[in-house]
Scaffold this active site. Structure first.
Site, PDB file in Angstrom:
ATOM      1  CE  LYS A 195      -5.143  -7.173   1.362  1.00 39.05           C
ATOM      2  NZ  LYS A 195      -5.989  -8.436   2.624  1.00 39.05           N
ATOM      3  CE  LYS A 232       4.547 -13.564  -0.737  1.00 41.10           C
ATOM      4  NZ  LYS A 232       4.189 -13.465   0.855  1.00 41.10           N
ATOM      5  CE  LYS A 275      -4.211 -17.115  -1.122  1.00 38.86           C
ATOM      6  NZ  LYS A 275      -2.545 -16.593  -0.508  1.00 38.86           N
TER       7      LYS A 275
END
Length: 341
Positions: free
Chosen positions: A124, A206, A209
């Site tokens: 992140k 994976k 969104k």
């Protein structure tokens, strides 16, 4: 839920499960089939505690208005998917102050090096290089507080959260060794048939969104037409045989999805589409998914329109969560030497 029948406050006969979901504004088919659909089943056999973890969400910059709306939408979506406040405890994380309070104490019992090794923080940080904040670094400590406050026996975890759960276990054991038995050490809950749903555009990764390609994921509130169009565009291969085997990532993913929404086994699916082309198969998967999600979309519209009911449910949930978690926090404060108020 009346005080007499609240499962979390009855004599503990069932094991306690805790899980949370961030209010991102979009729940994908992967989120639903991989996690939330299973949560609905778990509430029948366990004392389940589910939270919309909006405090975790602010580790990245949020538009305040959008965060409020997305939090409410996420709560309504959980109800729409089948969570029942009479069978499980549901609440919004920021409504229960004990989460932040325990997080501080646990942070003082977590080593800097442990947090530095968290792979999700590294990932992140690379994606949000202009906002590498302390909250992003200590995110796993708040997650540990979420879990340990309710003396959870088990936590459903995906591959991306296993490291965080291990840290929660380490923190619990360290605290117990220092101050005596205080926290139940949680175990990972791995569902027998947890579906791992991959991207429709890049089936090696994976479903997400945050994918720039809108055709790569299915949002569970997508319209029937949109769902079928996205499946028609799904990446497959040149083999033209509907069969589950190595090297057929796109078809394997579609078969996984079809199996999850129909209950059919892979051999049954292979027989059903023997001699048929990928076009027929992709349309069938899209239609099956659209049919499966139709009640969720209809329930969401009903729940989200009833703001008074949503407030009633999340307020009652927060009150029960505060009462439950307060017992643990009180014990922790006493153990570390805080003077009673």
């Amino acid at each position: 839920m009346s005080e007499q029948v609240a499962p979390q406050e009855a004599a503990q006969k069932k094991k306690i499960i805790f899980s949370g979901i961030q209010p991102t504004g979009v729940m994908t088919l992967g989120n639903y089939l991989g996690a939330v659909k299973n949560w609905v089943k778990l509430q029948e056999d366990y004392d389940c505690i589910y939270s919309v973890v909006n405090m975790h969400a602010i580790t990245v910059r949020q538009d305040p208005k959008a965060l409020r709306e997305n939090t409410l939408r996420a709560f309504a979506l959980l109800l729409a998917c089948g969570l029942d406040p009479e069978k499980c405890l549901m609440f919004i994380q920021s409504h229960v102050k004990t989460h932040a309070e325990l997080s501080w104490v646990l942070g003082c019992h977590t080593q800097f090096g442990e947090l530095s090794r968290m792979t999700q923080f590294k990932d992140k940080s690379q994606r949000n290089a202009d906002n590498i904040n302390a909250g992003l670094f200590t995110y796993p400590v708040l997650m540990a507080a979420d879990i340990l406050l309710y003396q959870a026996d088990m936590v459903p975890v995906g591959a991306d959260q296993k490291q965080h759960l291990e840290l929660s276990r380490d923190i619990a054991m360290r605290f117990n060794n220092l101050y005596g038995n205080t926290f139940r050490v949680p175990e990972p809950y791995i569902p027998e048939n947890g579906a791992r749903i991959m991207s429709l555009a890049e089936p090696q990764k994976k479903m997400s969104k945050s994918d720039d390609n809108q055709n790569a994921f299915i949002a569970i509130l997508d319209s029937e037409d949109t769902i079928i169009k996205k499946f028609k565009r799904a990446v497959t291969d040149s083999d033209m045989e509907v069969a589950y085997r190595e090297g057929k990532d796109g078809i394997n993913n579609l078969m996984t999805i079809y199996s999850a929404v129909t209950g059919k086994s892979y051999p049954e699916i292979e027989r059903e589409f023997q001699g048929k082309g990928y076009g027929d198969f992709k349309v069938a998967v899209g239609q099956a998914v659209a049919d499966h999600l139709r009640p969720v979309r209809e329930n969401f519209e009903r729940f989200y329109a009833d703001k008074a009911y949503l407030k009633e449910v999340y307020t009652a949930g927060a009150e029960r969560a505060l009462r439950l978690s307060g017992r643990t926090l009180e014990k922790v404060y006493k153990k570390v030497g805080f003077l009673p108020a």
